[in-house]
Scaffold this motif. Sequence first.
Motif, short mmCIF file in Angstrom:
data_model
loop_
_atom_site.label_atom_id
_atom_site.label_comp_id
_atom_site.label_asym_id
_atom_site.label_seq_id
_atom_site.Cartn_x
_atom_site.Cartn_y
_atom_site.Cartn_z
N GLN A 46 47.91 15.14 55.47
CA GLN A 46 46.88 14.19 55.87
C GLN A 46 46.03 13.84 54.64
OE1 GLN A 46 45.57 14.23 59.58
NE2 GLN A 46 43.88 12.82 59.24
N VAL A 47 45.83 12.54 54.44
CA VAL A 47 45.05 12.08 53.30
C VAL A 47 43.58 12.01 53.69
CG1 VAL A 47 44.65 10.15 51.73
CG2 VAL A 47 46.99 10.75 52.40
N GLN A 48 42.74 12.46 52.78
CA GLN A 48 41.29 12.37 53.00
C GLN A 48 40.63 11.79 51.77
OE1 GLN A 48 39.95 16.39 54.16
NE2 GLN A 48 39.28 15.44 56.07
N LEU A 49 39.63 10.95 52.01
CA LEU A 49 38.76 10.45 50.95
C LEU A 49 37.36 10.97 51.25
CD1 LEU A 49 39.90 6.71 50.66
CD2 LEU A 49 40.70 8.67 49.35
N VAL A 50 36.77 11.64 50.28
CA VAL A 50 35.45 12.22 50.49
C VAL A 50 34.50 11.68 49.43
CG1 VAL A 50 34.10 14.34 50.60
CG2 VAL A 50 36.45 14.31 51.47
N GLU A 51 33.45 10.98 49.91
CA GLU A 51 32.45 10.41 49.02
C GLU A 51 31.29 11.38 48.83
OE1 GLU A 51 33.51 6.60 51.59
OE2 GLU A 51 32.99 8.67 52.04
N SER A 52 30.61 11.22 47.71
CA SER A 52 29.39 11.98 47.45
C SER A 52 28.53 11.18 46.47
CB SER A 52 29.71 13.36 46.86
OG SER A 52 30.40 13.23 45.65
N GLY A 53 27.27 11.58 46.38
CA GLY A 53 26.39 10.97 45.39
C GLY A 53 25.36 10.01 45.93
N GLY A 54 25.39 9.71 47.22
CA GLY A 54 24.38 8.82 47.77
C GLY A 54 23.03 9.48 47.82
N GLY A 55 22.01 8.69 48.18
CA GLY A 55 20.67 9.24 48.27
C GLY A 55 19.63 8.17 48.27
N LEU A 56 18.38 8.60 48.06
CA LEU A 56 17.23 7.70 48.03
C LEU A 56 16.78 7.54 46.58
CD1 LEU A 56 14.87 6.19 49.40
CD2 LEU A 56 13.71 8.41 49.60
N VAL A 57 16.57 6.30 46.18
CA VAL A 57 16.15 6.02 44.82
C VAL A 57 15.18 4.83 44.83
CG1 VAL A 57 18.09 4.46 44.36
CG2 VAL A 57 17.01 5.67 42.45
N GLN A 58 14.29 4.78 43.87
CA GLN A 58 13.38 3.65 43.76
C GLN A 58 14.08 2.46 43.12
OE1 GLN A 58 9.90 5.07 41.65
NE2 GLN A 58 8.83 5.42 43.59
N ALA A 59 13.58 1.29 43.41
CA ALA A 59 14.12 0.07 42.80
C ALA A 59 14.09 0.20 41.27
CB ALA A 59 13.31 -1.14 43.24
N GLY A 60 15.19 -0.22 40.66
CA GLY A 60 15.32 -0.09 39.22
C GLY A 60 16.02 1.18 38.78
N GLY A 61 16.20 2.10 39.72
CA GLY A 61 16.83 3.37 39.41
C GLY A 61 18.35 3.28 39.43
N SER A 62 18.98 4.46 39.28
CA SER A 62 20.43 4.55 39.20
C SER A 62 20.96 5.64 40.12
CB SER A 62 20.87 4.86 37.76
OG SER A 62 20.49 3.84 36.87
N LEU A 63 22.18 5.46 40.56
CA LEU A 63 22.93 6.47 41.30
C LEU A 63 24.40 6.37 40.89
CD1 LEU A 63 21.64 6.25 45.00
CD2 LEU A 63 21.34 8.18 43.44
N ARG A 64 25.09 7.49 41.01
CA ARG A 64 26.53 7.51 40.74
C ARG A 64 27.25 8.07 41.95
NH1 ARG A 64 30.30 11.28 37.01
NH2 ARG A 64 31.75 9.71 36.23
N LEU A 65 28.11 7.25 42.53
CA LEU A 65 28.92 7.67 43.67
C LEU A 65 30.28 8.16 43.18
CD1 LEU A 65 28.25 4.76 46.19
CD2 LEU A 65 26.90 6.82 45.78
#
Length: 121
Positions: free
Chosen positions: A1-20
């Motif tokens: 069985q194939v699974q895709l698991v995401e991580s890295g989301g969250g809360l950030v202020q405008a102008g900020g950065s995130l990496r998924l």
Amino acid sequence: QVQLVESGGGLVQAGGSLRLSCAASGRFFRINAMGWYRQAPGQQREWVAAITSGGGTNYADSVKARFTISRDSAKNTVYLQMNSLKPEDTAVYFCNADLVTSIGGKNRDYWGQGTQVTVSS
């Protein structure tokens, strides 16, 4: 069985950065293209970015020059670096992969469960 698991989301202020991140696991023969979609409340799911097995990339106009998609084929993982985030980027982000599960088999789409990204103004 194939699974895709995401991580890295969250809360950030405008102008900020995130990496998924999104890692594919399970039994499969080959991963073709991988990509990211997003869905804001009350909106349809929309395509954000894609990367081919050869490393070619494409972006939606709304994220071009702010987001960067990349992949580590050895780890079966795709990334989305999101910079200069805006409140309108708030959505659930879904990973997508076009996979072939066996030699000679047909390719089909697989989806992750989604990760929430919230950008405050």
